[in-house]
Design a protein around this motif. Structure first.
Motif, short mmCIF file in Angstrom:
data_model
loop_
_atom_site.label_atom_id
_atom_site.label_comp_id
_atom_site.label_asym_id
_atom_site.label_seq_id
_atom_site.Cartn_x
_atom_site.Cartn_y
_atom_site.Cartn_z
N PHE A 18 0.82 -1.19 0.00
CA PHE A 18 0.00 0.00 0.00
C PHE A 18 0.85 1.25 0.00
O PHE A 18 0.65 2.16 0.78
N SER A 19 1.86 1.29 -0.83
CA SER A 19 2.78 2.42 -0.84
C SER A 19 2.05 3.68 -1.26
O SER A 19 1.50 3.76 -2.34
N ALA A 20 2.05 4.65 -0.38
CA ALA A 20 1.37 5.93 -0.42
C ALA A 20 0.85 6.38 -1.77
O ALA A 20 1.41 7.23 -2.43
N SER A 21 -0.27 5.79 -2.17
CA SER A 21 -0.85 6.16 -3.45
C SER A 21 -1.32 7.61 -3.45
O SER A 21 -1.43 8.22 -4.50
N ILE A 22 -1.59 8.20 -2.28
CA ILE A 22 -2.06 9.57 -2.25
C ILE A 22 -0.97 10.56 -2.63
O ILE A 22 -1.25 11.70 -2.94
N SER A 23 0.29 10.14 -2.64
CA SER A 23 1.38 11.03 -3.02
C SER A 23 1.66 10.96 -4.52
O SER A 23 2.45 11.73 -5.03
N HIS A 24 1.02 10.03 -5.24
CA HIS A 24 1.20 9.90 -6.66
C HIS A 24 -0.08 10.37 -7.36
O HIS A 24 -1.07 10.68 -6.72
N ILE A 25 -0.07 10.39 -8.66
CA ILE A 25 -1.29 10.67 -9.40
C ILE A 25 -2.30 9.58 -9.08
O ILE A 25 -1.97 8.40 -8.95
N SER A 26 -3.55 9.96 -8.95
CA SER A 26 -4.56 8.99 -8.54
C SER A 26 -5.19 8.30 -9.74
O SER A 26 -5.10 8.75 -10.88
N GLN A 27 -5.85 7.21 -9.45
CA GLN A 27 -6.56 6.48 -10.49
C GLN A 27 -7.63 7.35 -11.12
O GLN A 27 -7.82 7.33 -12.34
N LEU A 226 6.73 -16.19 -0.46
CA LEU A 226 6.30 -17.30 0.35
C LEU A 226 6.07 -16.93 1.81
O LEU A 226 5.55 -17.71 2.58
N ASN A 227 6.49 -15.72 2.21
CA ASN A 227 6.25 -15.26 3.57
C ASN A 227 4.75 -15.32 3.88
O ASN A 227 3.92 -14.91 3.09
N ARG A 228 4.37 -15.84 5.05
CA ARG A 228 2.95 -16.04 5.36
C ARG A 228 2.18 -14.72 5.41
O ARG A 228 0.99 -14.67 5.09
N HIS A 229 2.85 -13.64 5.82
CA HIS A 229 2.17 -12.34 5.87
C HIS A 229 1.89 -11.84 4.45
O HIS A 229 0.80 -11.34 4.16
N THR A 230 2.87 -11.98 3.57
CA THR A 230 2.68 -11.57 2.19
C THR A 230 1.56 -12.37 1.54
O THR A 230 0.73 -11.83 0.81
N SER A 231 1.53 -13.66 1.80
CA SER A 231 0.49 -14.52 1.23
C SER A 231 -0.90 -14.08 1.69
O SER A 231 -1.86 -14.10 0.93
N PHE A 232 -1.00 -13.67 2.96
CA PHE A 232 -2.29 -13.22 3.49
C PHE A 232 -2.81 -12.01 2.72
O PHE A 232 -3.96 -11.98 2.28
N PHE A 233 -1.94 -11.00 2.54
CA PHE A 233 -2.39 -9.81 1.82
C PHE A 233 -2.60 -10.10 0.34
O PHE A 233 -3.48 -9.50 -0.30
N HIS A 234 -1.82 -11.01 -0.21
CA HIS A 234 -2.01 -11.39 -1.60
C HIS A 234 -3.41 -11.96 -1.82
O HIS A 234 -4.07 -11.69 -2.84
N ASP A 235 -3.91 -12.73 -0.85
CA ASP A 235 -5.24 -13.31 -0.96
C ASP A 235 -6.34 -12.26 -0.87
O ASP A 235 -7.47 -12.50 -1.32
N LEU A 236 -6.04 -11.10 -0.28
CA LEU A 236 -7.02 -10.04 -0.16
C LEU A 236 -7.13 -9.19 -1.42
O LEU A 236 -8.08 -8.41 -1.56
N VAL A 237 -6.18 -9.31 -2.32
CA VAL A 237 -6.12 -8.42 -3.49
C VAL A 237 -7.41 -8.42 -4.30
O VAL A 237 -7.90 -7.35 -4.68
N PRO A 238 -8.04 -9.58 -4.62
CA PRO A 238 -9.28 -9.53 -5.41
C PRO A 238 -10.37 -8.68 -4.78
O PRO A 238 -11.10 -7.98 -5.49
N THR A 239 -10.48 -8.71 -3.45
CA THR A 239 -11.48 -7.88 -2.77
C THR A 239 -11.08 -6.42 -2.78
O THR A 239 -11.89 -5.53 -3.08
N LEU A 240 -9.81 -6.14 -2.50
CA LEU A 240 -9.34 -4.77 -2.45
C LEU A 240 -9.35 -4.10 -3.82
O LEU A 240 -9.46 -2.87 -3.91
N ASP A 241 -9.26 -4.88 -4.87
CA ASP A 241 -9.33 -4.33 -6.23
C ASP A 241 -10.65 -3.61 -6.48
O ASP A 241 -10.74 -2.72 -7.34
N LYS A 242 -11.69 -3.98 -5.72
CA LYS A 242 -13.02 -3.39 -5.92
C LYS A 242 -13.19 -2.08 -5.15
O LYS A 242 -14.19 -1.40 -5.30
N PHE A 243 -12.22 -1.71 -4.31
CA PHE A 243 -12.30 -0.49 -3.52
C PHE A 243 -11.94 0.71 -4.38
O PHE A 243 -11.11 0.63 -5.28
N ASP A 244 -12.56 1.85 -4.07
CA ASP A 244 -12.11 3.09 -4.69
C ASP A 244 -10.96 3.68 -3.86
O ASP A 244 -10.54 3.09 -2.85
N ASP A 245 -10.43 4.83 -4.28
CA ASP A 245 -9.26 5.41 -3.62
C ASP A 245 -9.50 5.66 -2.14
O ASP A 245 -8.66 5.36 -1.29
#
Length: 281
Positions: A18-27, A226-245
């Motif tokens: 979640f690297s500070a998207s608010i500091s870059h141009i937004s979607q 393969l880190n278990r924390h990374t895998s956890f957030f990776h599994d959340l990506v399909p849901t988070l893709d539906k969020f707006d900024d």
């Protein structure tokens, strides 16, 4: 692994995802200023091609081609540059974020497909913020791929018999979702600054050698995936893709607050709660 180290790893992973998207141009800014090509549930392949023209070719005096594209994807971005509007003819293919968002390639097709350049740099792509990609073809045949803030250049290839680039197209791998922005027309007030990477990502990429055969680079990328924390957030990506900024920012804030609360709890309290959950009480 002790708790303090786990907390540090957790925060680093948050920064990577979640690297500070608010500091870059937004979607939303890109959607207002660019043409958009969205890929959903599609296997690898190129079905749509877009013409290189005066609107999108920002070439300078010593250049044949200079395109700026933006992409939002978790990994495995594919961009094709060809003389004809099909995949079968001579072309260059730029691959970004292969091998779990770690490996980039330039592939060239004439009589056969050949990988001519590889580079290991992790975490360039994100489904939560746009990544700027510059593709330059110079008059001398040198092909340059830049990802400003990460690697300039990311990859270079000197083609002694350069392909005339008239069309470009987009794909991804294994039905992954990707959103591409092209033909961007920014006015003077909203002129985009070069995309910057956060300090954590820059520090990580600088420790990696660029030799594609270097074992350390490969081990780093695979251990991160393969880190278990990374895998956890990776599994959340399909849901988070539906969020707006705004929803993405709210999610980030809530996760960080939850981490702070857990961190403040006494160790015994956390152990008791874990026992309660496992025993079904």
């Amino acid at each position: 692994m002790n708790l303090n180290y786990q907390f540090i790893v957790f925060i680093v992973i948050l920064c990577q995802f979640f690297s500070a998207s608010i500091s870059h141009i937004s979607q939303s800014q890109l959607e207002a200023s660019c043409d958009v090509h969205l890929l959903l549930e599609r296997y690898y392949g190129y079905t749509d091609f877009f013409e290189v023209n005066m609107k999108n070719n920002l070439k300078k005096d010593n250049e044949r081609l200079h395109l700026e594209l933006y992409v939002m994807a978790s990994k495995d971005v594919n961009i094709l540059f060809s003389s004809n509007n099909n995949y079968d003819g001579p072309h260059y293919e730029i691959v970004l974020g292969n091998e779990h968002n770690c490996l980039s390639r330039i592939r060239v097709r004439r009589n056969r497909i050949e990988v001519v350049v590889e580079n290991w740099i992790p975490n360039m792509l994100s489904p939560f913020r746009p990544t700027l990609v510059e593709i330059i073809q110079r008059n001398d045949g040198k092909l340059i791929v830049n990802v400003p803030g990460y690697a300039e250049p990311l990859m270079t290839y000197l083609d002694e018999n350069p392909i005339q680039i008239n069309y470009f197209g987009f794909s991804t791998w294994d039905k992954l979702q990707a959103k591409y922005f092209y033909n961007c027309q920014f006015d003077e007030n909203s002129k985009m600054e070069s995309q910057k990477n956060n300090e954590e990502q820059l520090a990580i990429s600088k420790i990696l050698p660029t030799d594609s055969n270097t074992k350390q680079a490969m081990d780093f990328c695979w251990s991160g995936f393969l880190n278990r924390h990374t895998s956890f957030f990776h599994d959340l990506v399909p849901t988070l893709d539906k969020f707006d900024d705004n929803q993405v920012i709210e999610f980030q804030q809530e996760v960080i607050e939850a981490v702070k609360k857990i961190k403040k709890r006494p160790t015994t309290e956390k152990s008791i709660k874990l026992i309660d959950v496992r025993s079904g009480w």
